[in-house]
Every structure is written in C-alpha cells, then in structure tokens.
Design a protein around this motif. Structure first.
Motif, mmCIF file in Angstrom:
data_model
loop_
_atom_site.group_PDB
_atom_site.id
_atom_site.type_symbol
_atom_site.label_atom_id
_atom_site.label_comp_id
_atom_site.label_asym_id
_atom_site.label_seq_id
_atom_site.Cartn_x
_atom_site.Cartn_y
_atom_site.Cartn_z
ATOM 1 N N SER A 183 -19.996 11.861 8.672
ATOM 2 C CA SER A 183 -21.021 10.839 8.912
ATOM 3 C C SER A 183 -21.822 11.147 10.170
ATOM 4 O O SER A 183 -23.024 10.884 10.227
ATOM 5 N N GLN B 220 -22.816 5.184 5.063
ATOM 6 C CA GLN B 220 -21.505 4.686 4.657
ATOM 7 C C GLN B 220 -21.432 3.171 4.864
ATOM 8 O O GLN B 220 -20.895 2.451 4.041
ATOM 9 N N ASP C 122 -23.732 9.098 1.752
ATOM 10 C CA ASP C 122 -22.466 9.145 2.488
ATOM 11 C C ASP C 122 -21.436 8.224 1.818
ATOM 12 O O ASP C 122 -21.474 7.012 1.985
ATOM 13 N N GLU C 123 -20.553 8.809 1.071
ATOM 14 C CA GLU C 123 -19.484 8.103 0.347
ATOM 15 C C GLU C 123 -19.986 6.931 -0.500
ATOM 16 O O GLU C 123 -19.438 5.829 -0.429
HETATM 17 MG MG LIG Z 1 -17.727 8.962 7.259
#
Ligand SMILES: [Mg+2]
Ligand SMILES: Nc1ncnc2c1ncn2[C@@H]1O[C@H](COP(=O)(O)OP(=O)(O)O)[C@@H](O)[C@H]1O
Length: 469
Positions: A44, A72, A151-152
C-alpha cells in the motif's frame, strides 16, 4: 510493449520503519501487474507513493499516464448518495451549477458497468461493504485513466462480484490500460496476472511470470520454505471444555448443540447467513438467546455476560475486528494486554508479538498497522490471556499466507496444551484442513457433522440443503 510508469529505487521511511527499500516497478500498457507480499510488506505504501500521496525519500518515478487508485481503505462519503459519491469532487456542471440531470443520467450507466443493482439515490452508509467497494471501482473506471491501481479490492467481495471485477479488469487490459492489482488470493493471481512483483519487508524479492506456481510465490513472500499449508497436529481429545446445548434464539438459530473437547479443534462451516457468527456471539455472551445452555469446563455460563464468560475461560476473536476486537488508537502492546489487564509481563508480550510476526512495534498505535497485522494483534491478545476455550470467527480473513500458517501453528500449540478451539470459517480448505471435526450449519441449524479431511463437496452438500420445518 509500452511502459506507462517506471519507478526506480523507491525508498520510504515512516519514522524508524523502513516501509520501502529501493523498489523498482514497471507498469506496462495492456498488462495486469500483481503486487504480492505479506501484510506489512509495503504494497500500500508503494501505491501511495505512485499516487503522490506520500513523497518518496529516494528514487524516481517517470511516466505521464493518468492514474486512478482504489485504496485499501474506502474513500466514500457515507452521508452522501451513491450518485453523489460516483461524481465526488468532479460533479458534472452546467452554467456553474451541479448538473443533477446529467448526474442522474450517467450514474445508472456507471453502476451497470460494474454490475451493481442499487438505487443511485440511496445513501452510501446504508449499503454493504462489497457494494461500497463496487462504487469505488465504478468511480475509478469513469476517470478513464491510463493506469488503474486496485489495492486489495477483492478482500470484501463475494465470488460473483470478484468474477465480475476480474472481467472488467481483463476488458481494461485489452483496451491498453495498465493495471496494478493487489490481492492475497493466489487463485485470482493465477487467473489474471501477466506479471507478479513480490515484496518482502519493503524490498522487491522477485518478478515472476504468469505461470508461476503458488509454492514459488509463497516461498518468495515469506522468505522460507513452507511444507504444509494446513499443519494440523491432532491430539487425543480429553474432557469436554465447551458444551453448547440446545442453544436457540428465535429468528437466528435453533437447537444448536456442539461439544468441543480438550485438545480438539471443531470447525463450523456454512454459507453466509447460516447463523455461525450469531451462535459464536451468543455463546460468548455478547448477545442473548432464548433457550439452551453454554458450559465451559462443565460450568454453566450466565447468558449475555461476557465478563463471566471470560472469567470461566472462554475467549472470542470476533469477525469484525475493527469494531469489536481492538482499540485502534492504543498501541500494539496496550491492545495485547486488553484482556489480561494489569498483567505486565513484557517478555511474554514480545514473545507473542514475535511468534505472530507482527510487523509493527509494540509501542506503535494499532491503526498504523496493516489489516492482517491488526488481526494478529487480536489473536495475540487472546493467546496472552490463555483461555481454556477460544472461539475464532474468520481468523484469517484478509491475512496473508505466511501469517495464516503462523496462526495455524498457534492453534496447534493451544490444543497441544489441552485447550479447545472452535473455528468458524468460510474458507473451506482451511476449516477442513485445520478441524478435527466440522459442524455444518444451514438456515440457523446444525445440518450435519463431518470428520476432519472431509471433501469440500461433502461440506457444501450439507451447507446448501433445504431444511424442512
Ligand atoms: Mg496494504
Ligand atoms: N502512515 C503510516 N505511518 C506509520 N507507519 C506506516 C504507515 N503506513 C504504513 N506504515 C508501515 O509501513 C509498513 C508497510 O505497510 P503497508 O504498505 O501498509 O503494507 P502492506 O500494504 O503490504 O500490507 C508497515 O510496517 C506499516 O506498519
């Protein structure tokens, strides 16, 4: 192939933490570039440096592509409507006024692109987390950026939503967009990645091609060979430590009977909404129930009394760790001591933090840790308290593969010391691989019980069955 962004030697510190250490990354047009690494590896942070949110301490970033990032942590405004969030900071304007007609016209189009069926006028705070995530994705798509970083995104998505997102990503790739995709789900990587950069402790430790094996990915991530993904070491069961008998709450669950013996791990599998979390919370005393009993080591617990449950030797690692398991503003050390209160055994505290490989200092506020490391703190807190019975509700959700294995080893250690574990998990390979017996719930009831090593098909057959009233 056209390179859109070239990052070289990116280094970033946060105080004493070296989050990134000389990382190189290329983002190419028409390619999905996966960033893989344990929680806290620096993924991140790298995204935020690329997006210009953090300045790097050293290194260069070149390229002119416009960037859209899905972070995220979601960045929606809960009090605003879906449509307003879709056009946040860039509301369509006409004669200087927000053009609501234009907004109303374009919102459904965008929602349809991500396959989201919600009312554009609904407030975002009334939507589920997965729907919120899809709105962020729709918003990013509308920017028509040359580079899209995710991000995820799939951590909170269902299987169908994930499929839809992967389709959208494949389409963007075909249109020449450069994608950076962060996920812990190795199956998703095998479905979509063109290239995989693996980060460990802030360094890039390898760049793999699309046909990399999961074994290779995991070993690079954790920096050591992993022999077994589910290292369950079975014990001979002792006396019953947790007895849930005929537990019923009207409208939620009915006549639930589960016994967990010393040395045993009993799994609870089932579909979302089957009532697993409700049973776990009622047993621990967070919520009440109408009939039935819960006994710990033969002693009945008062219903709806968490303090009594803890005193009797019961623990619960909740599903919603941010809401229930942690004090985010307190430090790692303070959180670890939340249950044991006052028991200032510094050596054990550091020992547990080390065993769980928590990336973050004991003095650091928990909110600065990555999600997976926060989960390790919740588990560590209960291990320090050393309960007779620990209920774990989705203990490895959002946790990287290396940390998962650490958590499994800690479960094994607990049972080797004669403790009992009740493991609620939606991860079928995990609940089958780590449980000595699996109780399957459906529609608020026990649909059946299977021995450890049962197949996923056997579990699913019970989980989806219709129960005649
Ligand atoms: Mg992360
Ligand atoms: N804002 C911040 N302040 C202090 N430390 C941070 C901050 N953001 C990240 N870190 C630290 O930097 C390291 C990398 O974190 P992060 O990039 O979030 O990892 P990942 O996304 O791979 O899980 C971790 O040790 C984390 O605790």
């Amino acid at each position: 192939m056209k390179t859109l962004i070239t990052a070289r030697g990116i280094t970033k510190h946060f105080g004493a933490t070296k989050a990134l250490d000389g990382v190189d990354l290329d983002i190419n047009a028409g390619e999905v570039h996966v960033l893989l690494g344990e929680n806290g590896a620096g993924k991140s942070t790298l995204v935020k440096v690329l997006a210009g949110i953090h300045g790097q301490d050293a290194g260069t970033i070149e390229g002119h592509a416009s960037l859209a990032v899905i972070h995220q942590e979601l960045a929606l405004v809960p009090e605003l409507s879906v449509a307003e969030n879709l056009f946040l900071n860039r509301l369509p304007r006409r004669f200087g006024f927000v053009d609501r007609a234009e907004m109303r016209r374009r919102a459904p189009e965008l929602l349809q692109r991500v396959g989201l069926d919600v009312d554009p006028h609904a407030k975002v705070k009334d939507l589920g987390i997965a729907q919120q995530q899809m709105i962020e994705i729709a918003r990013a798509l509308d920017k028509n950026a040359g580079v899209l970083i995710l991000d995820e995104p799939t951590a909170v998505l269902t299987e169908t939503e994930t499929d839809r997102l992967l389709q959208i990503m494949a389409q963007l790739r075909q249109n020449g967009v450069g994608l950076v995709f962060i996920t812990h789900h190795l199956d998703e990587i095998q479905r979509i990645a063109d290239r995989i950069t693996i980060l460990r402790d802030g360094r890039s430790v390898g760049v793999l091609g699309p046909r990399a094996t999961t074994q290779h990915m995991i070993e690079l991530m954790v920096g050591r060979p992993i022999d077994e993904q589910y290292p369950r070491a079975q014990q001979r069961p002792g006396q019953p430590l947790l007895s849930i008998e005929g537990l019923t709450r009207r409208g939620a669950f009915e006549d639930i009977t589960i016994e967990v013996h010393a040395g045993e791990v009993v799994g609870i599998a089932g579909l979302v909404g089957a009532g697993r979390t409700e049973v776990a919370r009622a047993a621990f005393g967070v919520d009440g129930y109408d009939h039935g009993t819960v006994k710990v080591d033969g002693k009945p617990l008062r219903r709806n009394d968490v303090q009594a449950a803890i005193k009797a030797g019961l623990g619960l690692v909740p599903e919603d760790r941010k809401g229930q398991g942690l004090v985010l503003t307190a430090t790692v050390g303070q959180n670890l001591e939340l249950v044991t209160l006052g028991d200032r055994d510094q050596k054990r505290l550091h020992d547990i933090a080390g065993k769980l490989r928590i990336k973050g200092r004991v003095e650091q506020p928990v909110k600065e840790l990555s999600g997976g490391n926060q989960q390790k703190v919740v588990i560590g807190k209960w291990l320090l308290a050393d309960p007779k019975v620990l209920i774990l509700d989705e203990p490895t959700r959002g946790v990287d593969v290396g940390a998962k294995v650490e958590i499994y080893e800690l479960i094994n250690r607990m049972t080797a010391q004669g403790r009992a574990v009740l493991l609620v998990s939606s991860d079928l390979p995990e609940v089958i691989g780590m449980s000595d017996r699996v109780v399957v719930m459906a529609h608020g009831r026990v649909a059946g019980e299977l021995p450890g090593g049962a197949t996923q098909d056997q579990v699913m057959a019970l989980a989806v069955q219709e129960i005649s009233a």
